[in-house]
Motif scaffolding. Sequence first.
Motif, PDB file in Angstrom:
ATOM      1  N   ARG A  45     -20.887  34.478 -31.046  1.00  0.00           N
ATOM      2  CA  ARG A  45     -19.711  35.334 -30.881  1.00  0.00           C
ATOM      3  C   ARG A  45     -20.071  36.614 -30.121  1.00  0.00           C
ATOM      4  NH1 ARG A  45     -15.259  36.811 -34.529  1.00  0.00           N
ATOM      5  NH2 ARG A  45     -14.003  37.874 -32.989  1.00  0.00           N
ATOM      6  N   ASN A  95     -18.663  37.714 -26.460  1.00  0.00           N
ATOM      7  CA  ASN A  95     -17.947  38.992 -26.338  1.00  0.00           C
ATOM      8  C   ASN A  95     -18.668  39.980 -25.422  1.00  0.00           C
ATOM      9  OD1 ASN A  95     -16.186  38.031 -28.389  1.00  0.00           O
ATOM     10  ND2 ASN A  95     -15.733  40.148 -28.889  1.00  0.00           N
ATOM     11  N   ASN A 141     -16.732  41.754 -22.515  1.00  0.00           N
ATOM     12  CA  ASN A 141     -16.646  43.213 -22.456  1.00  0.00           C
ATOM     13  C   ASN A 141     -17.137  43.767 -21.129  1.00  0.00           C
ATOM     14  OD1 ASN A 141     -15.658  43.189 -25.011  1.00  0.00           O
ATOM     15  ND2 ASN A 141     -17.407  44.191 -25.987  1.00  0.00           N
ATOM     16  N   PHE A 172     -20.633  47.124 -26.501  1.00  0.00           N
ATOM     17  CA  PHE A 172     -19.591  47.181 -27.534  1.00  0.00           C
ATOM     18  C   PHE A 172     -19.274  48.625 -27.902  1.00  0.00           C
ATOM     19  CE2 PHE A 172     -21.523  43.065 -27.884  1.00  0.00           C
ATOM     20  CZ  PHE A 172     -20.464  42.215 -28.149  1.00  0.00           C
ATOM     21  N   ARG A 187     -13.137  47.019 -26.948  1.00  0.00           N
ATOM     22  CA  ARG A 187     -14.513  46.501 -26.815  1.00  0.00           C
ATOM     23  C   ARG A 187     -15.239  46.417 -28.158  1.00  0.00           C
ATOM     24  NH1 ARG A 187     -18.297  48.159 -22.386  1.00  0.00           N
ATOM     25  NH2 ARG A 187     -18.878  49.674 -23.963  1.00  0.00           N
ATOM     26  N   LEU A 233     -16.409  44.615 -31.706  1.00  0.00           N
ATOM     27  CA  LEU A 233     -16.659  43.235 -32.145  1.00  0.00           C
ATOM     28  C   LEU A 233     -15.800  43.010 -33.385  1.00  0.00           C
ATOM     29  CD1 LEU A 233     -18.443  40.646 -31.787  1.00  0.00           C
ATOM     30  CD2 LEU A 233     -19.868  41.600 -33.594  1.00  0.00           C
ATOM     31  N   HIS A 253     -15.379  41.073 -35.976  1.00  0.00           N
ATOM     32  CA  HIS A 253     -16.068  39.988 -36.673  1.00  0.00           C
ATOM     33  C   HIS A 253     -16.348  40.480 -38.088  1.00  0.00           C
ATOM     34  CE1 HIS A 253     -18.373  36.263 -36.487  1.00  0.00           C
ATOM     35  NE2 HIS A 253     -19.354  36.843 -37.123  1.00  0.00           N
TER      36      HIS A 253
END
Length: 426
Positions: free
Chosen positions: A117, A121, A125, A291, A297, A299, A301
């Motif tokens: 993930r 990402n 990003n 991130f 931007r 995460l 999760h």
Amino acid sequence: MSYVHPMWHHSVLAPEHAPAPVVLERAEGVYLWDREGNRYIDGLASFGACIVGHGRPELAQAAYDQMSSGAHLAPVFGCTNDVSRRLAERLLALTGHSGGSVRFATSGSEAVEAAFRIALNYHLNRGDTERRIILATEGSYHGTTVATLAAAGRGENRHFMRDLDDMFVRLPATPQQEEAASAEFLEALRSTIERVGPHRIAAFVAEPIPVSFGIRIPHHDHWRKVKELLHEHGILYIADEVLNGFGRTGELFAEQHFGVTGDLITMSKGLSSGYFPISACVASAAVTAAFDEYGERALRHMGTYSAHAAGCAVAMRTIDIIEDEALVENARIQGARVGAGLTALAAEFPGRVHPPTGLGLFWTVVLNPDGDRQLAREVLAECRARGMITQANGNVLYFYLPLVVTAEEVDESLVILSESFRAVLK
Ligand code: PMP
């Protein structure tokens, strides 16, 4: 049917069930006891998790102290807990990723999922929206969720690979030591990157020292060259240290044998020595920089039990014990004894037992390479009857001892293995 045990129906626990499973009741040091009071050496180290030995009161105390003062302290929606911050700092220092970040979860599979993930990402990003493919090697195991099974794509689980055909591209297995074999792998990696298109590849995942086909230890330059090639093409390198990590191979992390560091490193098992279900995915500073904490931007999760305070406290104490008791060094010392013993044993059965492979307290023996795959099962049964639990995958026999093992305990386990091999192979 309700499955309460991995792959087993709970009716196997009924006393009249045959063949009877070993119903474990107690554990201490390198030993396990079943409900009939039989003692076994833990030759599988609790599925590779048990580093500091069983029954450690310090770890029970760490859990008790944290649970008494705040067990979970869920770090979500603007809250956090300090023990997870301290553990994250410690893992970043241990992996050489200062300025990086850590994503906690509860199992190895989730840590690898997090790595996938984060890799996907990371590229999104940075505006690299086409990078959706992950490269994976034959014979590495990464977990039991749909994506991690697809990544491993082995044998009976291969259909998961088909389900996620667009996401994973397969490379050959990690090569054994020879430089030429490593060069061949690098050539396969290079041509795969060209064929798929580097602009479509997000990451590459592998165990630094995989076990499924028997332990494979690549040439010492292998992973450094792999990482260089990946980086030439903007592809992230994920090192899956779930089984290799925390001293099992005679270094704290297996990638240290190769002088390389994953952009993303997954860990679990040894992180708490199996005393608490906890895992982590460590990300480098460069990955982390893609991130933001909030907004587009970020995460997104989460997990209810991510960074569970009691789990983090147990992990902190586990790492203290590994350091204070020099267990990584003990893995090297006792591992040499295991290697010598297994090599002598294999020499008794030329052609029928391959020379063992392994390092630290991480060993496999391949039996009867071209013939009856039942032999490994028979050896396991003999070991069990003589007082040792271990496991096999096909004709590959696994042998991992807890890292607190003494020379006398190594010798005791080697006697059981030798007698078991002789009983089956005559
Ligand atoms: N990666 C590796 C290298 C593993 O050995 C395992 C577990 N054997 C996993 C991932 C998955 O971990 P878990 O079973 O905790 O989900």
